[in-house]
Scaffold this active site. Sequence first.
Site, short mmCIF file in Angstrom:
data_model
loop_
_atom_site.label_atom_id
_atom_site.label_comp_id
_atom_site.label_asym_id
_atom_site.label_seq_id
_atom_site.Cartn_x
_atom_site.Cartn_y
_atom_site.Cartn_z
N HIS A 119 0.54 -0.92 0.20
CA HIS A 119 -0.12 -0.15 -0.04
C HIS A 119 1.05 1.62 -0.09
O HIS A 119 0.54 1.95 0.18
CB HIS A 119 -1.16 -0.23 1.13
CG HIS A 119 -1.98 1.08 1.57
ND1 HIS A 119 -2.63 1.59 0.50
CD2 HIS A 119 -2.49 1.43 2.59
CE1 HIS A 119 -3.13 2.79 0.92
NE2 HIS A 119 -3.47 2.56 2.21
N SER B 263 -27.90 8.57 1.24
CA SER B 263 -26.22 8.48 0.25
C SER B 263 -26.28 6.98 1.20
O SER B 263 -26.08 6.66 2.25
CB SER B 263 -25.03 9.25 0.97
OG SER B 263 -24.12 8.69 1.55
N PRO B 264 -25.71 6.17 -0.14
CA PRO B 264 -25.59 4.88 0.33
C PRO B 264 -23.89 4.56 1.46
O PRO B 264 -24.18 3.87 2.22
CB PRO B 264 -24.89 4.24 -0.95
CG PRO B 264 -25.73 5.01 -1.67
CD PRO B 264 -25.58 6.52 -1.34
N TYR C 47 -12.65 6.09 11.86
CA TYR C 47 -11.38 6.68 10.43
C TYR C 47 -12.31 6.36 9.60
O TYR C 47 -12.91 5.29 9.22
CB TYR C 47 -10.02 5.96 10.55
CG TYR C 47 -9.27 6.92 9.21
CD1 TYR C 47 -8.66 7.56 9.26
CD2 TYR C 47 -9.38 5.90 8.54
CE1 TYR C 47 -7.25 7.88 8.51
CE2 TYR C 47 -9.14 5.75 7.50
CZ TYR C 47 -7.47 6.53 6.72
OH TYR C 47 -6.96 7.37 5.97
#
Length: 649
Positions: free
Chosen positions: A356, A444-445, A468
Amino acid sequence: MAFRAFQLRNATRLSPLATPSFAATRRSMASAAAARTTTAPAGPKTPVDPNAPGPMLRFQSNLPKLPVPALNGTLQKYLKSVRPIVSEEEYKKTEAAVKEFETTGVGAKLQDRLVRHASQNVNWLEDWWLDGAYMAYRDPVVIYVSYFFYYKDDKLRRLPAQRAAAITTAALDFKKQIVEKTLEPEYAKGEPMCMDSYKYMFNNCRIPKKPSDFEAAFDPVQNSHVVAIRKNKFYVIDTIHNGRQLSTNELQHQFQRVIDEAGHSKGFPIGVLTSENRDNWTDYREQLLAAHPDNKALLEKIESSSFVVCLDDAKPVTRDEGSRACWHGDGRNRFFDKPLQFIVFDNGKAGFMGEHSCMDGTATCRLNEYVTDSLARNLVDHGPEEVRSDLPAPNELAFKINDQVADAVQLAERNFDKLIGNHELTVLAYQRYGKDLIKKFKSSPDGFAQMVIQLGYHKMFGKNRPTYESAQTRKFQRGRTETARTVTEESIAFCEAMENPHLSNEEKIAAFRKAVKVQGANMAECVNAHGVDRHLFGLKKTLAEGEAVPSLFTDPNYAYSSHWFLSTSQLSSEHFDGYGWGQVVNDGFGIAYMIKKNALQFNVASVKDLEVEGKQYINGTHHLKQCLEDAANELGDLLSTELAAEAKL
């Protein structure tokens, strides 16, 4: 074989007083909701650069720079985020620390330094973030940094060599678009996204070094090979022969040769060294290089490859088994420093694992979506059906091992097995409804899913704790992510309302609407680089060595408010059956979620012996999984009453 080392400018190690939020988020997935990123045409606002090297980068030089937010605005948002998670007495201490920071001139001084630093860099955060969040981070990348996607089955390709070949062909097609700069940029609400991180995708590798690792990038044209790993043995397969790329059938032939040659016996597991603590791996790499002069070239063959294909001998059946196998496997049949590892199992199931450090999940999600979708819809050119008879056999990388390296491998195996043995992962594949119905709920999904997570956590623990959610900032040059702090006064009021049997449905729905509205507004600010955490981190980075640390940063609530008991992020694909990563703190959970058309999916990961504020939770991942399912059921039932009432009108 030449490579570019991306050394870090202005890079310094974080002190023991490093920003807690920074230390915690370094292991998170750090990706934004894929539903908000598309490849639709851009609006007229961003001009095209006529001198761009290709269509992929035609907006790049004209993207705005990452802004430095106004100091007062950030401090007020910070206070607002702290208030709902601490007591009134604790909050007053934080309020005093913020007031001192703002009124004594300390904050203004650091702000001026940060603005000056920003004026001298394309992206003021870039090098600080890369170093502190990733390259200087010394825990193993597996579990703590890496992430995975688990694919749905490919019913046309049940054999491992067959599926590996098709995946490789599709991935090489994506690589070609990047090399030739023809890949269409991504957009969010008509605005083009930064495409700079795609240069880290193919022919790259993280290299261990003390005190901070670095990224090596190799020529993608000169290095046309991929590396296959089978039974812990590494094999080089060149994807170009006599000037022509291998067809899918030819790649299948080569992967089958690897499987056959590897046989049934396990090889010496050099790959497990990459699962180690970064300082240990730095030492072990030097020992491996010193063991024999040939090892340097062999190691570089892996590091310079386009990507790695792991041909695992496992046969996962359940979604949990497949997800865990992609998350870490047995630690041996991997090379964890590569940003791209495609994983194919003996029963034809497959997935992906990403390192990452230099590249967030939105880019690799697009790669994996391209691979799976183009194969499902037969959009890939698989080349001629015949297999050329003169294809060179895959070349095994036979490392020369001495006793010192053998001891290092044995220690790495023990450390890996202990690490993995202390972790749990389970998947809630919620099939009752998904994005289509959530939109009918007029929600909102992403906000809906976040409230499911908050309510599920509240059900398990009786309270809410710092959470977070990743927000992408790729609308800015070399932008990556910002932290959207999900817990608000409104989200807590929603959870308490849902758990109160004496409130009406109308009151609960009103609480839900308020919570989702605030969540969406916070996310919008973060996407526009006006969040809290990166700005505070930048201010702290401007402190000179030995300079007094302001009380804002030593206040216990500063650490607590960014101790991510829940680390959450969304990436969604109808072609994925799993997606996730590990928790960022050992008393918390990593929750990766997907919002599909008619399903929701939550990947829950944590340590096995979970202890939160002095209390132990046995089977914590499974406990939270059940609470998430209960929350999704209750919230769906609640909002369905509103739909039913509207239908009667």
